[in-house]
Design a protein around this motif. Structure first.
Motif, PDB file in Angstrom:
ATOM      1  N   GLY A   1     -64.245 -24.958 -27.856  1.00 54.76           N
ATOM      2  CA  GLY A   1     -64.344 -23.912 -26.840  1.00 54.76           C
ATOM      3  C   GLY A   1     -65.075 -22.721 -27.424  1.00 54.76           C
ATOM      4  N   VAL A   2     -66.132 -22.258 -26.744  1.00 59.04           N
ATOM      5  CA  VAL A   2     -66.975 -21.179 -27.258  1.00 59.04           C
ATOM      6  C   VAL A   2     -67.146 -20.109 -26.181  1.00 59.04           C
ATOM      7  CG1 VAL A   2     -69.299 -20.622 -28.097  1.00 59.04           C
ATOM      8  CG2 VAL A   2     -68.205 -22.773 -28.779  1.00 59.04           C
ATOM      9  N   PRO A   3     -66.846 -18.847 -26.510  1.00 60.26           N
ATOM     10  CA  PRO A   3     -67.051 -17.789 -25.516  1.00 60.26           C
ATOM     11  C   PRO A   3     -68.534 -17.524 -25.278  1.00 60.26           C
ATOM     12  CG  PRO A   3     -66.279 -16.851 -27.593  1.00 60.26           C
ATOM     13  CD  PRO A   3     -66.301 -18.344 -27.765  1.00 60.26           C
ATOM     14  N   ILE A   4     -68.845 -17.054 -24.082  1.00 58.80           N
ATOM     15  CA  ILE A   4     -70.199 -16.635 -23.725  1.00 58.80           C
ATOM     16  C   ILE A   4     -70.182 -15.112 -23.724  1.00 58.80           C
ATOM     17  CG2 ILE A   4     -71.996 -16.682 -21.962  1.00 58.80           C
ATOM     18  CD1 ILE A   4     -70.517 -19.236 -20.861  1.00 58.80           C
ATOM     19  N   ARG A   5     -71.019 -14.511 -24.561  1.00 61.26           N
ATOM     20  CA  ARG A   5     -71.062 -13.050 -24.680  1.00 61.26           C
ATOM     21  C   ARG A   5     -72.388 -12.516 -24.149  1.00 61.26           C
ATOM     22  NH1 ARG A   5     -66.746 -11.784 -27.875  1.00 61.26           N
ATOM     23  NH2 ARG A   5     -66.053 -13.414 -29.299  1.00 61.26           N
ATOM     24  N   VAL A   6     -72.296 -11.437 -23.397  1.00 57.98           N
ATOM     25  CA  VAL A   6     -73.470 -10.722 -22.903  1.00 57.98           C
ATOM     26  C   VAL A   6     -73.216  -9.243 -23.158  1.00 57.98           C
ATOM     27  CG1 VAL A   6     -74.855 -10.115 -20.880  1.00 57.98           C
ATOM     28  CG2 VAL A   6     -74.006 -12.462 -21.158  1.00 57.98           C
ATOM     29  N   GLY A   7     -74.078  -8.625 -23.915  1.00 64.01           N
ATOM     30  CA  GLY A   7     -73.902  -7.209 -24.213  1.00 64.01           C
ATOM     31  C   GLY A   7     -72.596  -6.900 -24.911  1.00 64.01           C
ATOM     32  N   GLY A   8     -72.129  -7.816 -25.739  1.00 63.41           N
ATOM     33  CA  GLY A   8     -70.879  -7.623 -26.466  1.00 63.41           C
ATOM     34  C   GLY A   8     -69.622  -7.945 -25.680  1.00 63.41           C
ATOM     35  N   LEU A   9     -69.766  -8.297 -24.407  1.00 67.82           N
ATOM     36  CA  LEU A   9     -68.608  -8.624 -23.571  1.00 67.82           C
ATOM     37  C   LEU A   9     -68.530 -10.123 -23.325  1.00 67.82           C
ATOM     38  CD1 LEU A   9     -69.012  -5.847 -20.857  1.00 67.82           C
ATOM     39  CD2 LEU A   9     -67.410  -5.866 -22.781  1.00 67.82           C
ATOM     40  N   VAL A  10     -67.322 -10.639 -23.294  1.00 64.19           N
ATOM     41  CA  VAL A  10     -67.120 -12.044 -22.946  1.00 64.19           C
ATOM     42  C   VAL A  10     -67.191 -12.170 -21.433  1.00 64.19           C
ATOM     43  CG1 VAL A  10     -65.511 -13.984 -22.974  1.00 64.19           C
ATOM     44  CG2 VAL A  10     -65.782 -12.570 -25.010  1.00 64.19           C
ATOM     45  N   VAL A  11     -68.135 -12.973 -20.956  1.00 66.85           N
ATOM     46  CA  VAL A  11     -68.322 -13.163 -19.513  1.00 66.85           C
ATOM     47  C   VAL A  11     -67.861 -14.543 -19.052  1.00 66.85           C
ATOM     48  CG1 VAL A  11     -70.198 -11.503 -19.370  1.00 66.85           C
ATOM     49  CG2 VAL A  11     -70.718 -13.922 -19.796  1.00 66.85           C
ATOM     50  N   GLY A  12     -67.467 -15.378 -20.007  1.00 66.61           N
ATOM     51  CA  GLY A  12     -67.019 -16.724 -19.699  1.00 66.61           C
ATOM     52  C   GLY A  12     -66.953 -17.534 -20.973  1.00 66.61           C
ATOM     53  N   ALA A  13     -66.878 -18.852 -20.811  1.00 66.53           N
ATOM     54  CA  ALA A  13     -66.812 -19.728 -21.984  1.00 66.53           C
ATOM     55  C   ALA A  13     -67.236 -21.135 -21.595  1.00 66.53           C
ATOM     56  CB  ALA A  13     -65.402 -19.752 -22.566  1.00 66.53           C
ATOM     57  N   VAL A  14     -67.606 -21.889 -22.620  1.00 69.88           N
ATOM     58  CA  VAL A  14     -67.961 -23.295 -22.469  1.00 69.88           C
ATOM     59  C   VAL A  14     -66.973 -24.106 -23.295  1.00 69.88           C
ATOM     60  CG1 VAL A  14     -69.772 -25.035 -22.737  1.00 69.88           C
ATOM     61  CG2 VAL A  14     -70.401 -22.657 -22.373  1.00 69.88           C
ATOM     62  N   GLY A  15     -66.468 -25.184 -22.719  1.00 71.10           N
ATOM     63  CA  GLY A  15     -65.602 -26.093 -23.449  1.00 71.10           C
ATOM     64  C   GLY A  15     -66.176 -27.491 -23.385  1.00 71.10           C
ATOM     65  N   VAL A  16     -66.097 -28.215 -24.494  1.00 71.55           N
ATOM     66  CA  VAL A  16     -66.636 -29.568 -24.568  1.00 71.55           C
ATOM     67  C   VAL A  16     -65.616 -30.461 -25.253  1.00 71.55           C
ATOM     68  CG1 VAL A  16     -68.497 -31.011 -25.509  1.00 71.55           C
ATOM     69  CG2 VAL A  16     -69.009 -28.727 -24.632  1.00 71.55           C
ATOM     70  N   SER A  17     -65.504 -31.692 -24.764  1.00 74.16           N
ATOM     71  CA  SER A  17     -64.617 -32.676 -25.366  1.00 74.16           C
ATOM     72  C   SER A  17     -65.227 -34.060 -25.237  1.00 74.16           C
ATOM     73  CB  SER A  17     -63.245 -32.653 -24.670  1.00 74.16           C
ATOM     74  OG  SER A  17     -62.372 -33.574 -25.279  1.00 74.16           O
ATOM     75  N   GLY A  18     -64.986 -34.882 -26.254  1.00 77.33           N
ATOM     76  CA  GLY A  18     -65.430 -36.271 -26.179  1.00 77.33           C
ATOM     77  C   GLY A  18     -65.894 -36.857 -27.494  1.00 77.33           C
ATOM     78  N   VAL A  19     -66.288 -35.994 -28.439  1.00 79.64           N
ATOM     79  CA  VAL A  19     -66.721 -36.486 -29.739  1.00 79.64           C
ATOM     80  C   VAL A  19     -65.951 -35.731 -30.820  1.00 79.64           C
ATOM     81  CG1 VAL A  19     -68.990 -37.394 -29.057  1.00 79.64           C
ATOM     82  CG2 VAL A  19     -68.781 -34.975 -29.564  1.00 79.64           C
ATOM     83  N   LYS A  20     -66.429 -35.725 -32.047  1.00 82.50           N
ATOM     84  CA  LYS A  20     -65.741 -35.010 -33.119  1.00 82.50           C
ATOM     85  C   LYS A  20     -65.731 -33.521 -32.818  1.00 82.50           C
ATOM     86  CE  LYS A  20     -66.868 -38.381 -36.645  1.00 82.50           C
ATOM     87  NZ  LYS A  20     -67.577 -38.654 -37.910  1.00 82.50           N
ATOM     88  N   ALA A  21     -64.734 -32.824 -33.336  1.00 86.30           N
ATOM     89  CA  ALA A  21     -64.537 -31.406 -33.028  1.00 86.30           C
ATOM     90  C   ALA A  21     -65.785 -30.562 -33.282  1.00 86.30           C
ATOM     91  CB  ALA A  21     -63.362 -30.865 -33.831  1.00 86.30           C
ATOM     92  N   ALA A  22     -66.416 -30.722 -34.418  1.00 86.55           N
ATOM     93  CA  ALA A  22     -67.607 -29.929 -34.735  1.00 86.55           C
ATOM     94  C   ALA A  22     -68.760 -30.269 -33.790  1.00 86.55           C
ATOM     95  CB  ALA A  22     -68.024 -30.143 -36.185  1.00 86.55           C
ATOM     96  N   GLN A  23     -68.827 -31.509 -33.340  1.00 86.18           N
ATOM     97  CA  GLN A  23     -69.860 -31.920 -32.389  1.00 86.18           C
ATOM     98  C   GLN A  23     -69.591 -31.315 -31.016  1.00 86.18           C
ATOM     99  OE1 GLN A  23     -69.283 -36.112 -33.011  1.00 86.18           O
ATOM    100  NE2 GLN A  23     -70.968 -36.252 -34.490  1.00 86.18           N
ATOM    101  N   ASP A  24     -68.325 -31.311 -30.602  1.00 88.02           N
ATOM    102  CA  ASP A  24     -67.958 -30.639 -29.351  1.00 88.02           C
ATOM    103  C   ASP A  24     -68.400 -29.178 -29.402  1.00 88.02           C
ATOM    104  OD1 ASP A  24     -66.695 -32.922 -28.346  1.00 88.02           O
ATOM    105  OD2 ASP A  24     -64.672 -32.217 -28.826  1.00 88.02           O
ATOM    106  N   ALA A  25     -68.104 -28.511 -30.520  1.00 90.72           N
ATOM    107  CA  ALA A  25     -68.455 -27.095 -30.675  1.00 90.72           C
ATOM    108  C   ALA A  25     -69.967 -26.892 -30.667  1.00 90.72           C
ATOM    109  CB  ALA A  25     -67.845 -26.539 -31.962  1.00 90.72           C
TER     110      ALA A  25
END
Length: 133
Positions: free
Chosen positions: A98-122
């Motif tokens: 799970g990775v936050p999406i930042r715009v101008g220093g603010l978190v505006v959302g996030a992306v989450g991925v699942s299905g492969v190894k943890a580092a690959q998801d990231a």
């Protein structure tokens, strides 16, 4: 009154396309979720070959990153470091991807991925998040 940036449908489309392209380039069958800054779903895709549970986990990873304002990996590291109480935290998934999406220093959302190894998801989640910065 303060103002803040918000994700638009065009932003979400770009994020999903970037994450999907990274996953497909690596032949990774994953689920990809995008949420707003409150953890509410904006988009979800489960690529062919990804297990059905991947969609659930991807969404939870995205929610964790959005609400916690940090990568979900931070919570996994806490648990692995002995802070097992985080396993019972509400609305928290202690899994990398799970990775936050930042715009101008603010978190505006996030992306989450699942299905492969943890580092690959990231990696896939980071590709999506980086597409609008």
């Amino acid at each position: 009154m303060q103002t803040k940036p918000l994700l638009t449908l065009d932003d979400v489309t770009r994020i999903m396309a970037a994450a999907r392209a990274d996953a497909q380039a690596n032949h990774w069958d994953v689920a990809i979720a995008v949420v707003d800054d409150g953890g509410h779903p904006l988009a979800l895709e489960r690529l062919d070959g990804c297990a059905p549970i991947g969609a659930y986990i991807a969404l939870e990873k995205a929610r964790t990153a959005a609400l916690g304002r940090r990568e979900s990996k931070v919570y996994e590291e806490m648990v692995n470091g002995g802070r097992t109480a985080f396993l019972s935290a509400p609305a928290l998934t202690s899994l990398e991807g799970g990775v936050p999406i930042r715009v101008g220093g603010l978190v505006v959302g996030a992306v989450g991925v699942s299905g492969v190894k943890a580092a690959q998801d990231a990696q896939v989640a980071s590709a999506g998040a980086a597409s609008i910065v």
